[in-house]
Design a protein around this motif. Structure first.
Motif, PDB file in Angstrom:
ATOM      1  N   VAL A   1       2.196   1.868  -3.434  1.00  0.00           N
ATOM      2  CA  VAL A   1       1.159   2.428  -4.319  1.00  0.00           C
ATOM      3  C   VAL A   1       0.927   3.906  -3.998  1.00  0.00           C
ATOM      4  O   VAL A   1       0.789   4.742  -4.898  1.00  0.00           O
ATOM      5  CB  VAL A   1      -0.158   1.623  -4.190  1.00  0.00           C
ATOM      6  N   SER A   2       0.920   4.200  -2.711  1.00  0.00           N
ATOM      7  CA  SER A   2       0.724   5.598  -2.304  1.00  0.00           C
ATOM      8  C   SER A   2       1.879   6.464  -2.822  1.00  0.00           C
ATOM      9  O   SER A   2       1.659   7.572  -3.331  1.00  0.00           O
ATOM     10  CB  SER A   2       0.622   5.620  -0.777  1.00  0.00           C
TER      11      SER A   2
ATOM     12  N   ARG B   1       1.443   7.035  -6.517  1.00  0.00           N
ATOM     13  CA  ARG B   1       0.427   8.061  -6.780  1.00  0.00           C
ATOM     14  C   ARG B   1       1.034   9.462  -6.672  1.00  0.00           C
ATOM     15  O   ARG B   1       0.779  10.331  -7.498  1.00  0.00           O
ATOM     16  CB  ARG B   1      -0.715   7.898  -5.781  1.00  0.00           C
TER      17      ARG B   1
ATOM     18  N   GLY C   1       0.825  -1.209   0.000  1.00  0.00           N
ATOM     19  CA  GLY C   1       0.000   0.000   0.000  1.00  0.00           C
ATOM     20  C   GLY C   1       0.858   1.258   0.000  1.00  0.00           C
ATOM     21  O   GLY C   1       0.552   2.231  -0.702  1.00  0.00           O
TER      22      GLY C   1
ATOM     23  N   ILE D   1       0.503  -2.378 -12.464  1.00  0.00           N
ATOM     24  CA  ILE D   1       0.658  -0.948 -12.159  1.00  0.00           C
ATOM     25  C   ILE D   1       2.119  -0.525 -12.242  1.00  0.00           C
ATOM     26  O   ILE D   1       2.443   0.536 -12.769  1.00  0.00           O
ATOM     27  CB  ILE D   1       0.100  -0.646 -10.744  1.00  0.00           C
TER      28      ILE D   1
END
Lengths: 113, 463
Positions: A62-63, A66, A59, A96
């Motif tokens: 991914v953060s 972003r 997570g 991703i």
């Protein structure tokens, strides 16, 4: 978890070692925040020496992605070992992140883009 | 010599669900996965290491091929993204390709090799080469970039390649292998008679007639006076009942062929019948005629019992507060219930649940939420086995929801979910990661921890 930060051809590389779980996400996020504030946009995160990663670690990656994409940057991953690769596939993160065999190739890939 | 085999699943999605194969590369030709023929070929031309690169890996290929020991090669696994060119895939797998020559096969191909032949490839190598299907239908090896293909060298002896692009192609390839090329490949089973190969644990009735060429898989029952062949492939775990006649057809794994059914020039998978002449398919609803044989999954009784115990304890704790606060809420006219259909599993099962909705922001509503009493009515679903106590987020039965769950093997919804346990935004990518991660790492401790976290989060953040 240990984080070694380097720079190659203007690309920041973060080599992580140890367990990348919920207890390590705070340190990773702080480190990453600092690098973003310095203005770096493109990164390679090397997970070759990461022996365990959980949803918290994923997570936070991914953060971070972003955040970098919001400044037109990217994070590329290198050195996935068997177990960590399985977790990436399981959570569909291979769709991703661009994943490379080794750190150097991941750095070079920014140039080929 | 190393080889990269790149499988782009989206081009072969029609192969999914054909028989018992989870992954398109595992669809079989004469009871052997297509990908295994490709691996055999690489081994035949001297390959030492193979990396299988997927866009949508699902674990079933890795479970079958493992580290490649059985084939005498090292097999590794990698990923590609949908828009990756061949050059990009080679770049991403750079350390693997260091030891040239590297053969890259892009796509799911059926290579018509001969196990007894000795193949020589491009004498001009080493370098990275690409195997590709030329217009003449033969397979070539290119030392230049795949886009240019300037230096083409035919294999010696020449090789033919077929692309399983539609069901008709798959049927034709299978028939070609069955009728003309059986001797060229290692096909699972033993040769019982001329052109007849039988797998393990095959039960053949006294009056059954088999006319070769026929390939029969393992765990198959051919009953009574069934007639099989000529030109038939029967997959694994199939029952052909008394008096049925199957000719010029493929029966995929896990299928029941009913009594006295006559099948000719068809491909049968479960209850689906495809005509190989025009690709038309029908779904047979009469299970005595044709039906899928479901493999009995071992029910995890311990897991079920733990869930039931947990739900029972929670129900005991919640019963009195539920009665009090729901009565108060109902008297105030605050409470409403919504009937919605939710997905129960990745194979599309659904059920309607009555969930509370229309909560206002009053004190009673906050108490109901903070004590997780809004889940009380769902606890009975744990006893029926429809829901877990802790599991994945309930996904409504919408087109988007179905698409999401279809791609989520192991999806198992719960009354409490991993997203709320980790206090994640249900729409965020982090939520999907947590749902998939915990789903694959289920265990008593993980779930107890998630339950406690969800209960505490509800208590702390709703008061």
């Amino acid at each position: 978890m240990k984080i070694r930060i380097d720079e190659m051809n203007g690309i920041r590389t973060l080599a992580l070692a140890g367990r990348f779980d919920a207890s390590a996400t705070g340190g990773f996020k702080d480190t990453f925040k600092g690098l973003l504030q310095e203005g770096a946009a493109n990164y390679v995160v090397d997970l070759q020496k990461v022996d365990y990663i959980d949803s918290g670690g994923l997570g936070s990656l991914v953060s971070a992605l972003r955040q970098t994409r919001s400044v037109d940057g990217d994070i590329r991953i290198s050195g996935l070992s068997g177990k960590v690769r399985s977790v990436f596939e399981l959570t569909r993160l291979h769709r991703i992140f661009e994943i490379f065999d080794d750190e150097l190739q991941a750095v070079k890939s920014y140039r080929t883009n | 010599m190393n080889s990269l085999i790149i499988i782009r699943e989206k081009h072969y999605s029609w192969l999914r669900g054909l028989g018992s194969a989870d992954h398109p590369a595992m669809v079989t030709i004469c009871n052997k996965p297509i990908l295994e023929y490709m691996v055999d070929f690489i081994v035949l031309v001297g390959g030492k290491k193979i990396r299988l690169v997927f866009e949508e890996p699902d674990g079933s290929v890795e479970a079958y091929f493992g580290n490649g020991e059985r084939w005498g090669v090292e097999i590794e696994y990698g990923n590609a993204q949908a828009d990756d060119t061949i050059a990009r895939v080679v770049e991403k797998n750079s350390s693997f390709g260091e030891q040239a020559p590297l053969i890259v096969i892009d796509g799911l191909l059926f290579i018509h090799y001969d196990k007894n032949a000795r193949y020589e490839i491009n004498p001009e190598g080493p370098g990275t080469g690409f195997l590709y299907n030329s217009e003449s239908g033969s397979i070539s090896y290119s030392t230049a970039d795949a886009a240019e293909r300037s230096t083409l060298v035919e294999f010696t002896p020449n090789l033919q390649v077929s692309t399983p692009s539609k069901i008709v192609n798959l049927f034709r390839i299978t028939m070609q292998v069955l009728r003309e090329e059986q001797h060229r490949y290692v096909i699972p089973g033993y040769g019982a008679d001329k052109g007849v190969i039988l797998g393990r644990n095959v039960e053949i009735g006294k009056e059954v007639k088999i006319h070769g060429p026929v390939v029969v898989g393992s765990n198959v029952r051919l009953l009574g006076s069934a007639v099989i062949g000529p030109n038939v492939v029967i997959g694994n775990n199939v029952i052909v009942d008394d008096g049925a006649e199957v000719r010029e057809s493929l029966v995929m794994a896990d299928t029941y062929i009913g009594r006295r059914l006559y099948i000719s020039a068809k491909m049968v998978a479960g209850s689906k019948v495809v005509s190989v002449s025009n690709n038309a398919s029908i779904e047979v609803s009469d299970e005595f005629l044709l039906s899928p044989l479901k493999r009995s999954l071992p029910i995890n009784i311990v897991r079920y019992l733990i869930n039931v115990c947990g739900a029972f304890l929670l129900a005991l704790l919640q019963l009195i507060p539920f009665c009090i606060f729901f009565t108060l809420g109902w008297l105030k006219g605050d409470l409403r219930f919504n009937k919605s259909r939710f997905l129960l599993s990745s194979d599309g099962q659904t059920k309607i649940f009555r969930t509370p909705s229309g909560f206002r922001t009053g004190a009673i509503d906050r108490i109901i939420r903070s004590l997780s009493l809004d889940r009380f009515a769902l606890l009975k679903e744990v006893f029926s086995g429809k829901l877990q106590l802790v599991g994945n987020r309930l996904i409504p039965d919408t087109a988007e929801g179905r698409e999401f769950v279809k791609d989520f093997s192991g999806y198992s919804p719960g009354i409490f979910n991993y997203t709320e346990a980790d206090r994640l935004d249900p729409g965020a990518a982090e939520s999907e990661i947590a749902e998939r991660f915990y789903s694959a790492n289920r265990g008593f401790l993980t779930e107890s921890k998630s339950l406690m976290k969800a209960l505490m989060n509800n208590l702390l953040y709703n008061t």
